[in-house]
Design a protein around this motif. Structure first.
Motif, PDB file in Angstrom:
ATOM      1  N   THR A  22       0.867  -1.177   0.000  1.00  0.00           N
ATOM      2  CA  THR A  22       0.000   0.000   0.000  1.00  0.00           C
ATOM      3  C   THR A  22       0.901   1.223   0.000  1.00  0.00           C
ATOM      4  OG1 THR A  22      -1.696  -1.177   1.244  1.00  0.00           O
ATOM      5  CG2 THR A  22      -1.817   1.231   1.251  1.00  0.00           C
ATOM      6  N   ILE A  23       0.628   2.143  -0.909  1.00  0.00           N
ATOM      7  CA  ILE A  23       1.436   3.362  -1.020  1.00  0.00           C
ATOM      8  C   ILE A  23       0.529   4.568  -0.805  1.00  0.00           C
ATOM      9  CG2 ILE A  23       2.865   4.786  -2.549  1.00  0.00           C
ATOM     10  CD1 ILE A  23       3.662   2.198  -4.013  1.00  0.00           C
ATOM     11  N   PHE A  24       0.987   5.490   0.037  1.00  0.00           N
ATOM     12  CA  PHE A  24       0.318   6.765   0.205  1.00  0.00           C
ATOM     13  C   PHE A  24       1.077   7.773  -0.648  1.00  0.00           C
ATOM     14  CE2 PHE A  24      -0.601   4.661   4.338  1.00  0.00           C
ATOM     15  CZ  PHE A  24      -1.971   4.538   4.163  1.00  0.00           C
ATOM     16  N   ALA A  25       0.426   8.284  -1.692  1.00  0.00           N
ATOM     17  CA  ALA A  25       1.067   9.195  -2.643  1.00  0.00           C
ATOM     18  C   ALA A  25       0.601  10.626  -2.389  1.00  0.00           C
ATOM     19  CB  ALA A  25       0.720   8.773  -4.065  1.00  0.00           C
ATOM     20  N   PRO A  26       1.492  11.474  -1.886  1.00  0.00           N
ATOM     21  CA  PRO A  26       1.115  12.874  -1.665  1.00  0.00           C
ATOM     22  C   PRO A  26       0.828  13.579  -2.998  1.00  0.00           C
ATOM     23  CG  PRO A  26       3.094  12.310  -0.431  1.00  0.00           C
ATOM     24  CD  PRO A  26       2.836  11.188  -1.378  1.00  0.00           C
ATOM     25  N   SER A  27      -0.156  14.448  -2.986  1.00  0.00           N
ATOM     26  CA  SER A  27      -0.499  15.232  -4.175  1.00  0.00           C
ATOM     27  C   SER A  27       0.592  16.263  -4.440  1.00  0.00           C
ATOM     28  CB  SER A  27      -1.843  15.936  -3.956  1.00  0.00           C
ATOM     29  OG  SER A  27      -1.715  16.878  -2.894  1.00  0.00           O
ATOM     30  N   ASP A  28       0.546  16.861  -5.618  1.00  0.00           N
ATOM     31  CA  ASP A  28       1.500  17.932  -5.945  1.00  0.00           C
ATOM     32  C   ASP A  28       1.357  19.081  -4.945  1.00  0.00           C
ATOM     33  OD1 ASP A  28       2.496  16.516  -8.105  1.00  0.00           O
ATOM     34  OD2 ASP A  28       1.246  17.560  -9.583  1.00  0.00           O
ATOM     35  N   ASN A  29       0.114  19.387  -4.567  1.00  0.00           N
ATOM     36  CA  ASN A  29      -0.115  20.457  -3.587  1.00  0.00           C
ATOM     37  C   ASN A  29       0.507  20.120  -2.234  1.00  0.00           C
ATOM     38  OD1 ASN A  29      -1.463  22.137  -5.334  1.00  0.00           O
ATOM     39  ND2 ASN A  29      -3.497  21.372  -4.777  1.00  0.00           N
ATOM     40  N   ALA A  30       0.552  18.822  -1.895  1.00  0.00           N
ATOM     41  CA  ALA A  30       1.159  18.411  -0.623  1.00  0.00           C
ATOM     42  C   ALA A  30       2.636  18.777  -0.614  1.00  0.00           C
ATOM     43  CB  ALA A  30       0.988  16.914  -0.418  1.00  0.00           C
ATOM     44  N   PHE A  31       3.322  18.533  -1.729  1.00  0.00           N
ATOM     45  CA  PHE A  31       4.737  18.887  -1.806  1.00  0.00           C
ATOM     46  C   PHE A  31       4.921  20.400  -1.854  1.00  0.00           C
ATOM     47  CE2 PHE A  31       5.013  14.474  -3.268  1.00  0.00           C
ATOM     48  CZ  PHE A  31       6.045  14.029  -2.465  1.00  0.00           C
ATOM     49  N   SER A  32       4.019  21.095  -2.553  1.00  0.00           N
ATOM     50  CA  SER A  32       4.101  22.556  -2.640  1.00  0.00           C
ATOM     51  C   SER A  32       3.908  23.227  -1.286  1.00  0.00           C
ATOM     52  CB  SER A  32       3.046  23.094  -3.608  1.00  0.00           C
ATOM     53  OG  SER A  32       3.260  22.588  -4.890  1.00  0.00           O
ATOM     54  N   SER A  33       3.145  22.581  -0.397  1.00  0.00           N
ATOM     55  CA  SER A  33       2.875  23.191   0.906  1.00  0.00           C
ATOM     56  C   SER A  33       4.013  23.007   1.904  1.00  0.00           C
ATOM     57  CB  SER A  33       1.570  22.661   1.486  1.00  0.00           C
ATOM     58  OG  SER A  33       1.711  21.305   1.825  1.00  0.00           O
ATOM     59  N   LEU A  34       5.018  22.195   1.553  1.00  0.00           N
ATOM     60  CA  LEU A  34       6.182  22.068   2.435  1.00  0.00           C
ATOM     61  C   LEU A  34       6.973  23.368   2.423  1.00  0.00           C
ATOM     62  CD1 LEU A  34       7.558  18.525   1.483  1.00  0.00           C
ATOM     63  CD2 LEU A  34       6.433  19.170   3.614  1.00  0.00           C
ATOM     64  N   ASP A 114      -5.136  -6.603  -6.724  1.00  0.00           N
ATOM     65  CA  ASP A 114      -5.011  -7.546  -5.610  1.00  0.00           C
ATOM     66  C   ASP A 114      -3.691  -7.444  -4.859  1.00  0.00           C
ATOM     67  OD1 ASP A 114      -7.506  -8.486  -6.183  1.00  0.00           O
ATOM     68  OD2 ASP A 114      -6.799 -10.197  -7.352  1.00  0.00           O
ATOM     69  N   GLN A 115      -2.678  -6.830  -5.448  1.00  0.00           N
ATOM     70  CA  GLN A 115      -1.351  -6.760  -4.831  1.00  0.00           C
ATOM     71  C   GLN A 115      -0.931  -5.341  -4.453  1.00  0.00           C
ATOM     72  OE1 GLN A 115      -0.371  -9.872  -3.709  1.00  0.00           O
ATOM     73  NE2 GLN A 115       1.665  -9.300  -4.369  1.00  0.00           N
ATOM     74  N   LEU A 116      -1.459  -4.354  -5.163  1.00  0.00           N
ATOM     75  CA  LEU A 116      -0.990  -2.985  -4.999  1.00  0.00           C
ATOM     76  C   LEU A 116      -2.168  -2.038  -4.821  1.00  0.00           C
ATOM     77  CD1 LEU A 116       1.331  -0.845  -5.180  1.00  0.00           C
ATOM     78  CD2 LEU A 116       0.986  -0.879  -7.652  1.00  0.00           C
ATOM     79  N   ALA A 117      -2.050  -1.177  -3.815  1.00  0.00           N
ATOM     80  CA  ALA A 117      -3.034  -0.114  -3.604  1.00  0.00           C
ATOM     81  C   ALA A 117      -2.274   1.198  -3.457  1.00  0.00           C
ATOM     82  CB  ALA A 117      -3.868  -0.388  -2.354  1.00  0.00           C
ATOM     83  N   ILE A 118      -2.664   2.187  -4.257  1.00  0.00           N
ATOM     84  CA  ILE A 118      -2.046   3.509  -4.174  1.00  0.00           C
ATOM     85  C   ILE A 118      -3.152   4.510  -3.878  1.00  0.00           C
ATOM     86  CG2 ILE A 118      -0.679   5.278  -5.352  1.00  0.00           C
ATOM     87  CD1 ILE A 118       0.380   3.048  -7.204  1.00  0.00           C
ATOM     88  N   TYR A 119      -2.992   5.208  -2.745  1.00  0.00           N
ATOM     89  CA  TYR A 119      -3.983   6.183  -2.307  1.00  0.00           C
ATOM     90  C   TYR A 119      -3.358   7.572  -2.262  1.00  0.00           C
ATOM     91  CZ  TYR A 119      -6.348   1.957  -0.768  1.00  0.00           C
ATOM     92  OH  TYR A 119      -6.925   0.710  -0.728  1.00  0.00           O
ATOM     93  N   GLN A 120      -4.112   8.555  -2.743  1.00  0.00           N
ATOM     94  CA  GLN A 120      -3.636   9.933  -2.688  1.00  0.00           C
ATOM     95  C   GLN A 120      -3.901  10.510  -1.312  1.00  0.00           C
ATOM     96  OE1 GLN A 120      -4.753  12.489  -5.921  1.00  0.00           O
ATOM     97  NE2 GLN A 120      -4.458  14.337  -4.708  1.00  0.00           N
ATOM     98  N   VAL A 121      -2.908  11.230  -0.778  1.00  0.00           N
ATOM     99  CA  VAL A 121      -3.049  11.949   0.486  1.00  0.00           C
ATOM    100  C   VAL A 121      -2.736  13.417   0.229  1.00  0.00           C
ATOM    101  CG1 VAL A 121      -2.625   9.984   2.020  1.00  0.00           C
ATOM    102  CG2 VAL A 121      -0.692  11.313   1.180  1.00  0.00           C
ATOM    103  N   ASP A 122      -3.296  14.280   1.055  1.00  0.00           N
ATOM    104  CA  ASP A 122      -3.177  15.715   0.833  1.00  0.00           C
ATOM    105  C   ASP A 122      -1.980  16.361   1.514  1.00  0.00           C
ATOM    106  OD1 ASP A 122      -5.452  15.743  -0.784  1.00  0.00           O
ATOM    107  OD2 ASP A 122      -6.765  15.936   0.956  1.00  0.00           O
TER     108      ASP A 122
END
Length: 184
Positions: A22-34, A114-122
């Motif tokens: 399972t992967i939590f993928a930050p959005s582009d805005n998430a990186f921009s807000s750093l 069945d093997q990979l889940a990628i979810y977007q996080v803010d």
């Protein structure tokens, strides 16, 4: 991910395990807000750990988040000493994630099978091991007290000098104990 070779690790993990990822993928805005320069200030090892912190070494569907045991283990490590804690809570169909420094939600599904889940996080998930401010250094030791008695100066304090044999022996003993604990 290619720059840190985490992509190769994930590929091997997917092909050599039945647990999935399972992967939590930050959005582009998430990186921009750093804060500007945050990612550039990290060492190569910290960059690897940050990416690995966004990866759970098991497949979690949206419905299995409800029964997940906290804290979740990440590819960066478990939550020992609260270096890499990752906790999830659910409310209806909402999945909330907290690291102790970051609180965010899953905002969408990018990909799932069945093997990979990628979810977007803010938000970029920030582990304390990398982003927690270091505690201030300890206050300096007080100056040795000198007691006067019978015309002669007598020093009854422990040497505050870090290079004293007593201090070095204590540091070496603690270091050996830590190494031994990791070897067990």
């Amino acid at each position: 991910m290619q720059q840190t070779s985490v992509d190769t690790q994930l590929y091997n993990q997917l092909n050599n395990s039945n647990n999935g990822i399972t992967i939590f993928a930050p959005s582009d805005n998430a990186f921009s807000s750093l804060k500007p320069g945050t990612l550039n200030s990290l060492t190569d090892q910290q960059k690897v750990e940050l990416i690995q912190f966004h990866v759970i070494p098991q497949h979690l569907s949206m419905s299995t988040f409800q029964t997940a045991s906290n804290p979740l283990r990440t590819n960066a490590g478990d939550s020992a000493d609260w270096l890499f804690p990752l906790n999830v809570t659910t409310s209806g169909n909402s999945v909330n994630i907290t690291t102790g420094l970051t609180n965010t939600s899953v905002s969408g599904t990018v990909y799932t099978d069945d093997q990979l889940a990628i979810y977007q996080v803010d938000q970029v998930l920030q582990p304390p091991a990398i982003f927690n401010p270091s505690p201030p250094p300890p206050a300096p030791a007080p100056a040795p007290s000198k007691k006067k008695g019978h015309g002669a100066a007598t020093d009854t304090s422990v040497p505050a000098d870090a290079s004293s044999p007593m201090h070095i022996n204590i540091v070496v003993s603690v270091g050996v104990a830590i190494v031994a604990a990791f070897c067990l």
